[in-house]
Design an enzyme around this catalytic site. Sequence first.
Site, PDB file in Angstrom:
ATOM      1  N   VAL A  59       0.802  -1.221   0.000  1.00  0.00           N
ATOM      2  CA  VAL A  59       0.000   0.000   0.000  1.00  0.00           C
ATOM      3  C   VAL A  59       0.836   1.274   0.000  1.00  0.00           C
ATOM      4  CG1 VAL A  59      -1.981  -1.117   1.103  1.00  0.00           C
ATOM      5  CG2 VAL A  59      -0.263   0.035   2.531  1.00  0.00           C
ATOM      6  N   ASN A 101      -2.129   7.109   0.610  1.00  0.00           N
ATOM      7  CA  ASN A 101      -2.667   6.461  -0.587  1.00  0.00           C
ATOM      8  C   ASN A 101      -4.093   5.960  -0.371  1.00  0.00           C
ATOM      9  OD1 ASN A 101      -0.329   6.844  -2.092  1.00  0.00           O
ATOM     10  ND2 ASN A 101       0.531   4.842  -1.574  1.00  0.00           N
ATOM     11  N   LYS A 107     -11.352   8.818  -0.677  1.00  0.00           N
ATOM     12  CA  LYS A 107     -11.921  10.063  -1.212  1.00  0.00           C
ATOM     13  C   LYS A 107     -12.470   9.836  -2.617  1.00  0.00           C
ATOM     14  CE  LYS A 107     -10.633  14.918  -2.022  1.00  0.00           C
ATOM     15  NZ  LYS A 107     -10.548  14.965  -3.487  1.00  0.00           N
ATOM     16  N   TYR A 147       7.353   2.991  15.068  1.00  0.00           N
ATOM     17  CA  TYR A 147       5.974   2.480  15.122  1.00  0.00           C
ATOM     18  C   TYR A 147       5.040   3.512  15.747  1.00  0.00           C
ATOM     19  CZ  TYR A 147       2.097  -0.727  16.176  1.00  0.00           C
ATOM     20  OH  TYR A 147       0.863  -1.331  16.257  1.00  0.00           O
ATOM     21  N   THR A 177      -4.114  -7.331  21.846  1.00  0.00           N
ATOM     22  CA  THR A 177      -5.096  -8.303  21.374  1.00  0.00           C
ATOM     23  C   THR A 177      -4.405  -9.637  21.125  1.00  0.00           C
ATOM     24  OG1 THR A 177      -6.346  -6.505  20.344  1.00  0.00           O
ATOM     25  CG2 THR A 177      -6.854  -8.735  19.620  1.00  0.00           C
TER      26      THR A 177
END
Length: 329
Positions: A59, A101, A107, A147, A177
């Site tokens: 991505v 991106n 959008k 991070y 989690t």
Amino acid sequence: MKKTILITGAAGFLGSHLCDRFIKEGFKVLGMDNLITGDKKNIEHLFQLEDFEFYHHDVTKFVHVPGNVDYIMHFASPASPIDYLKIPIQTLKVGSLGTHNLLGLAKEKGARFMIASTSEIYGDPLVHPQKETYYGNVNTIGPRGVYDEAKRFQESITMAYHSFHGLDTRIARIFNTYGPRMRLNDGRVIPAFIGQALRGEDLTVFGDGMQTRSFCYVDDQVEGLYRLLMSDYTHPVNIGNPDEITILDFAQEIIKLTGTDQKIVFKELPKDDPLQREPDITLARELLGWEPKVSRAEGMKITYEYFKSLSKEELEKSEHKDFSKHIRS
């Protein structure tokens, strides 16, 4: 007509469970992952389904998917210290370029957009438990900085797109989690402890073990994320389990759960390791009608059975790497 959702990081631990949930809810699911830290085996059971498509894509490069997209959940990111210390630039890029991106895609498509933020944006907190209004105590140039700052930037650019472009956005601050499909060798405390127990090794606790964590079972986490996505709330919301426990007590729980007799050994606390971590979920309770349902005892039993089912090769593979300076919860 079926709604379409794009989930990035789809082959990862949490992303794969989200794919399952949205398939169950009747969505057409587009999963996207570059497989740097994800694993196709987490989603291979979905490949035969008409309503699931997989895109092997990074991505941080231009993102295009054909057709209508109603929702985008951006969950692509290294999430363990072993990963983001090994690929720090990629970690920063997926939080910045990747988010940019995908916001552009949202959008273009008129899609609702959610980012997976994290409790790490609170750093080593000076406020306890952590509320969404707390700004955090973060070392920008420390080992966790790549991070933490990637996630903080994600929140900023997401809110900028919401404010400037009127984009429909959601921000989930995810606390610890756990559950099936976690990687045994990712360095986080639950797979680290269980892996050590399964190999008959002593359990490694850092510092004096009095640092605290709060563990949320994956099914509860996914339910909270689903409710937040479907809500009308655009500001950050903590999604986590407020049942706090010290790491030392948790190590003793693991020994009891696994029926082993390992010792607990202590090592130096890693730099910037948070001493307290507990979400204030008042907002999630009031806004979403959500709170965790699965007890730690129940969730850990399921998770342990999952790790026990892994092959001997996978268990041995995790043994050959020294994660001691990277393990966190």
